[in-house]
Design a protein around this motif. Structure first.
Motif, short mmCIF file in Angstrom:
data_model
loop_
_atom_site.label_atom_id
_atom_site.label_comp_id
_atom_site.label_asym_id
_atom_site.label_seq_id
_atom_site.Cartn_x
_atom_site.Cartn_y
_atom_site.Cartn_z
N ILE A 501 45.30 93.87 -34.39
CA ILE A 501 44.45 93.73 -35.57
C ILE A 501 44.33 92.23 -35.84
CG2 ILE A 501 44.13 94.26 -38.01
CD1 ILE A 501 45.92 96.69 -37.62
N ALA A 502 43.11 91.73 -35.89
CA ALA A 502 42.91 90.29 -36.05
C ALA A 502 41.67 90.03 -36.89
CB ALA A 502 42.78 89.59 -34.70
N THR A 503 41.70 88.91 -37.62
CA THR A 503 40.53 88.47 -38.36
C THR A 503 39.95 87.23 -37.68
OG1 THR A 503 41.74 87.00 -39.85
CG2 THR A 503 41.54 89.31 -40.50
N GLY A 504 38.68 86.98 -37.92
CA GLY A 504 38.01 85.81 -37.37
C GLY A 504 36.94 85.33 -38.32
N PHE A 505 36.40 84.15 -38.05
CA PHE A 505 35.35 83.64 -38.92
C PHE A 505 34.39 82.76 -38.14
CE2 PHE A 505 37.77 79.81 -38.74
CZ PHE A 505 36.98 78.78 -39.20
N ARG A 506 33.22 82.55 -38.74
CA ARG A 506 32.25 81.63 -38.18
C ARG A 506 31.48 80.99 -39.33
NH1 ARG A 506 26.78 81.16 -36.58
NH2 ARG A 506 26.28 83.15 -37.59
N ALA A 507 31.54 79.67 -39.41
CA ALA A 507 30.74 78.96 -40.40
C ALA A 507 29.28 78.96 -39.96
CB ALA A 507 31.25 77.53 -40.56
N PRO A 508 28.32 79.00 -40.89
CA PRO A 508 26.89 78.96 -40.50
C PRO A 508 26.59 77.70 -39.69
CG PRO A 508 27.16 79.45 -42.85
CD PRO A 508 28.51 79.07 -42.35
N ASN A 509 25.73 77.86 -38.67
CA ASN A 509 25.39 76.69 -37.87
C ASN A 509 24.19 75.95 -38.48
OD1 ASN A 509 22.91 77.84 -36.85
ND2 ASN A 509 24.12 79.02 -35.35
N LEU A 510 23.85 74.82 -37.88
CA LEU A 510 22.81 73.96 -38.44
C LEU A 510 21.45 74.65 -38.49
CD1 LEU A 510 23.76 70.54 -36.79
CD2 LEU A 510 23.88 71.13 -39.22
N ALA A 511 21.14 75.44 -37.46
CA ALA A 511 19.85 76.13 -37.45
C ALA A 511 19.76 77.14 -38.59
CB ALA A 511 19.66 76.83 -36.10
N GLU A 512 20.84 77.86 -38.85
CA GLU A 512 20.83 78.86 -39.91
C GLU A 512 20.75 78.22 -41.30
OE1 GLU A 512 23.54 82.08 -37.41
OE2 GLU A 512 24.48 80.54 -38.67
N GLU A 520 11.24 77.98 -30.86
CA GLU A 520 10.74 78.07 -29.49
C GLU A 520 11.01 79.46 -28.91
OE1 GLU A 520 9.05 75.96 -27.66
OE2 GLU A 520 8.95 74.46 -29.25
N GLY A 521 10.00 80.04 -28.26
CA GLY A 521 10.17 81.28 -27.52
C GLY A 521 10.12 82.53 -28.37
N THR A 522 10.10 82.41 -29.70
CA THR A 522 10.09 83.61 -30.56
C THR A 522 8.79 83.79 -31.31
OG1 THR A 522 11.01 82.39 -32.45
CG2 THR A 522 12.58 83.37 -30.90
N ASN A 523 7.99 82.70 -31.41
CA ASN A 523 6.74 82.74 -32.19
C ASN A 523 7.01 83.17 -33.62
OD1 ASN A 523 5.09 81.97 -29.98
ND2 ASN A 523 5.14 84.08 -29.22
N ARG A 524 8.16 82.73 -34.16
CA ARG A 524 8.52 83.03 -35.54
C ARG A 524 8.71 81.71 -36.29
NH1 ARG A 524 12.80 86.58 -33.47
NH2 ARG A 524 14.28 85.20 -34.50
N TYR A 525 8.22 81.66 -37.50
CA TYR A 525 8.49 80.51 -38.37
C TYR A 525 9.79 80.84 -39.11
CZ TYR A 525 7.57 76.52 -41.42
OH TYR A 525 7.65 75.31 -42.07
N GLU A 526 10.85 80.10 -38.80
CA GLU A 526 12.16 80.40 -39.36
C GLU A 526 12.52 79.42 -40.46
OE1 GLU A 526 15.01 80.69 -36.22
OE2 GLU A 526 14.03 82.42 -35.30
N VAL A 527 13.06 79.98 -41.54
CA VAL A 527 13.42 79.19 -42.72
C VAL A 527 14.92 79.34 -42.95
CG1 VAL A 527 13.07 78.81 -45.19
CG2 VAL A 527 11.14 79.53 -43.74
N GLY A 528 15.63 78.20 -42.94
CA GLY A 528 17.08 78.23 -43.12
C GLY A 528 17.47 78.49 -44.57
N ASN A 529 18.77 78.70 -44.76
CA ASN A 529 19.30 79.06 -46.09
C ASN A 529 20.59 78.29 -46.33
OD1 ASN A 529 20.31 80.23 -48.41
ND2 ASN A 529 20.15 82.34 -47.66
N THR A 530 20.54 77.30 -47.21
CA THR A 530 21.72 76.47 -47.47
C THR A 530 22.79 77.21 -48.27
OG1 THR A 530 20.66 75.53 -49.43
CG2 THR A 530 20.41 74.33 -47.35
N ASN A 531 22.49 78.40 -48.77
CA ASN A 531 23.46 79.17 -49.56
C ASN A 531 24.24 80.18 -48.73
OD1 ASN A 531 22.73 77.94 -52.07
ND2 ASN A 531 20.88 79.22 -52.10
#
Length: 735
Positions: A501-512, A520-531
């Motif tokens: 049994i283990a826990t883990g974490f990941r801080a949001p990356n710069l793109a997120e 690129e490659g998705t044809n989506r306009y992506e908007v990040g979220n600083t919250n």
């Protein structure tokens, strides 16, 4: 007087060199000496093989407890712990015959046990075995391991997926250093070449206790090529040819060692044309070229052991945008394309104290990534520089308890110099402190640990606020506490149970956090979220494993709950005909596992049958499916082993049938995928022509030229199939 001092110095030096030796004889169950047994002390980077009398010897060893590993195909691996404290120790070893694969020392976990003693179930695979499958890239080979898949862009770019998690949720280590190369992007490959790599270890599950942020979904740990045995020199040349891409892979390596010093170097070049699909057409601009250079120097004595390694990797990758257009066998990439330069420098050192040791890993990575749209002026140019450190103190052993405490950290800078900005200029700092302990009694092992981490991200403002490609300044700090608890026991002699049994974490990356434009490659306009908040998970793993001389069976099951899972969601708006997607969070769960068996029927000692099935399901809290979840897979292999007198040694032939099922459980913007079955054949061994000895291999992959589209292929949205029939010819010389 001067002569006396010189004589005294020489005599003392000779005495010191003679101190702390260990030697012995390795025999089989009939008390006969076993020649060619590999004997190694991995933390000292020392290795040797037994002579015709089964004898081995090491000298100039530190005053501490060392783990000595004895491996030989056809025998059970032994991992002996020996306390070095006297001038000469005799350690004789009796090897028992074993049909199945050798039990390897696991480096990626804290206590470096062999797999049968390890609390965590870790998949270990040698690169040699992966290469025998005829795959063209390192990640393609890894995808043949149960529980591991890949997000691919043609034949050149592959991103590892472990039980449905990928990207920044899977951490990659090479040369003891975490790889940082803008891995947040689906179209960004790892930049790792299998030349100069000995083996890979796969941790399937949260490993934040050992590695901090981004080890939420698992870890790929690549072990570098071993140095030559003491007082030997080796040269190696290998060549492969790939029929589908008219490609070749050339590698040349040199290495030598004394009792104290070690040196190795290896260079390789990989070049491929556009790959062909089943109807014979080529997918335009999937060609690529790769140059890789690795070198290392090591020194060890009775006080410390240190290894300095350097890896240079250059990639010239075509970006397929036109699909099946102009047909060409050229290996010169066209626009658009990527140019990547990666430098990895690592220093791994161990300092031996009286009853303990200090383990220090230092790493520096310079990743230079450019994308060229229609000219040699880079539209996107990112320079990522990363320094990381990992300091572990192995406390003196207390009874049956082993304890490790440590600190770990990273300093990273990202700078842009192109016309376009995918992410802003930024500085990231990590710091973590942890402790873990291992307790063994009778047939049981208990392992537990705690860890605290902090990640700080600061970005610079860029562009005009509100316009595409602009970024606001961000200053964010993310904290996380994590824990792990594992238990292993032998229920009976051949049956092992592991529960973790283990826990883990990941801080949001710069793109997120900061995205503001068309991805690129998705044809989506992506908007990040600083919250965005930190992703936090808890996973339960159960492993049941039965193994005897002719039958092996395993079941792995897992349940993974993730709080604040980050994903993109369509807003319903459009900007310049591109749908707008926001980064949002929701709780999620993933569950599934792997089951398999390996049958080696007696008395058919030349025959092996292996089968495995893997499945994973990923859902959001509202029961909608998560994206990029691999389809279920059933893999079957029949392998034979044989000899042809005076011609072929260690011969093998394999028949593999891999069936991938329909994937109908998809997220809102994905499409379903049909299943497919691929037939693969392999043949090889060691040939002897007079005094010339070399290895050969012949592989036929997708032998029936099946036309299919993998669910995790990034070319799937354009309806472009995966690679068709491929014949791979390989030769390997020890010069």
């Amino acid at each position: 007087m001067k002569k006396f001092i010189i004589a005294l110095f020489l005599g003392t030096s000779a005495l010191l060199q003679a101190q702390n030796t260990i030697s012995g004889t390795v025999t089989d169950m009939f008390n006969l000496p076993v020649k060619g047994v590999s004997v190694s002390i991995s933390e000292l980077h020392k290795g040797t093989t037994t002579d015709e009398n089964g004898k081995y010897q090491f000298s100039n060893l530190p005053n501490k407890t060392l783990k000595i590993n004895f491996t030989m195909l056809g025998f059970a691996t032994q991992n002996q712990s020996v306390s070095i404290g006297s001038n000469e120790i005799i350690l004789n070893v009796l090897l028992e015959e074993a049909i199945f694969e050798m039990d390897e020392v696991i480096v990626s976990t804290a206590f470096n046990k062999i797999q049968s003693q390890n609390v965590m179930k870790v998949e270990h695979e040698t690169i040699k075995n992966l290469q025998r499958k005829g795959t063209s890239t390192l990640i393609e080979g890894l995808a043949t391991i149960p529980g591991v898949s890949q997000v691919s862009t043609g034949a050149s770019i592959g991103k590892p997926v472990i039980r449905g998690l990928s990207g920044n949720r899977v951490l990659v280590y090479s040369q003891g250093v975490r790889i940082e190369n803008q891995q947040f992007g689906d179209e960004h490959g790892l930049g790792l070449n299998d030349a100069g790599v000995e083996s890979v270890e796969v941790i399937k599950g949260p490993a934040s206790l050992l590695y901090g942020s981004d080890a939420l979904g698992g870890v790929l740990y690549f072990n570098p090529e071993k140095f030559a045995n003491a007082n030997t020199f080796k040269a190696n040349f290998s060549q492969k040819y790939f029929s589908n891409t008219l490609g070749s892979n050339t590698s040349l390596g040199l290495k030598t060692s004394t009792d104290n010093w070690k040196f190795m170097t290896r260079g390789s070049y990989n070049t491929h044309s556009d790959y062909k699909i089943a109807d014979g057409e080529r997918v335009t601009n999937t060609r690529y070229n790769e140059t890789d250079f690795k070198t290392g120097i090591g020194y060890s004595n009775s006080k410390f052991s240190s290894v300095l390694r350097y890896n240079y990797n250059k990639l010239d990758l075509g970006i397929p945008e036109e699909g099946i257009a102009e047909q060409s066998t050229s290996k010169k990439t066209e626009f658009p394309k990527q140019g990547i330069f990666n430098h990895l420098l690592s220093l791994n050192s161990i300092f031996y104290l009286e009853n303990s040791k200090i383990d220090l890993d230092l790493g520096y990575i310079a990743n230079d990534r450019s994308e060229f749209e229609d000219s040699n002026d880079a539209a996107l140019h990112m320079k990522l520089k990363t320094f990381n450190y990992n300091l572990k103190y192995h406390l003196p052993k207390t009874g049956k308890i082993e304890t490790i405490v440590g600190v770990q950290g990273m300093h990273q800078t990202n700078r842009n110099s192109g016309e376009e900005y995918l992410i802003p200029d930024a500085v990231t700092n990590d710091f973590g402190v942890f402790g873990t302990a291992n307790y063994e009694w009778n047939r049981n092992v208990l392992q537990a640990g705690l860890r605290f981490d902090n990640r700080n991200i600061k970005t610079e403002a860029q562009g005009i606020a509100g316009e595409e490609g602009s970024f606001e300044a961000v200053d964010k700090s993310f904290d996380s506490f994590n824990a792990a608890l594992g238990y292993k026991t032998n229920l009976v002699d051949d049956l092992t149970l592991r529960l973790n049994i283990a826990t883990g974490f990941r801080a949001p990356n710069l793109a997120e956090l900061t995205s503001n434009g068309v991805h690129e490659g998705t044809n989506r306009y992506e908007v990040g979220n600083t919250n965005l908040k930190t992703e936090q998970n808890i996973q339960t793993d159960l492993n049941l494993e039965y193994k005897n001389s002719h039958f092996e069976f395993f079941v792995n099951g897992f349940y993974n709950h993730i709080n604040n899972y980050i994903y993109t969601s369509a807003t319903g708006e459009t900007i310049n005909t591109n749908l707008v997607f926001d980064y949002i969070q929701d709780n999620a769960k993933l569950y599934g596992g792997e089951v398999g068996l390996h049958l080696h029927p007696h008395p058919l000692d030349w025959l092996h049958f292996e089968t495995s099935f893997e499945t994973v399901t990923g859902k959001k809290q509202n029961n909608d499916y998560l994206p990029l979840i691999p389809a279920n897979n059933w893999d079957n292999t029949i392998r034979t082993e044989f000899k042809i007198k005076n011609l072929l040694e260690d011969g093998y032939a394999t028949l593999n049938v891999s069936s991938t099922f329909n994937q109908k459980n998809v997220s809102g913007f994905e499409t379903t995928s049909n299943g497919y079955t691929l037939l693969n054949l392999g043949f090889g061994g060691t040939m002897k022509l007079g005094k010339t000895v070399f290895d050969i291999s012949v592989n036929g992959n997708n032998l029936l030229d099946k036309k299919y589209i993998a669910h995790l292929s990034r070319l799937k949205t354009d309806g472009i199939p995966n690679i068709g029939r491929t014949i791979v010819l390989g030769v390997n010389f020890d010069l």
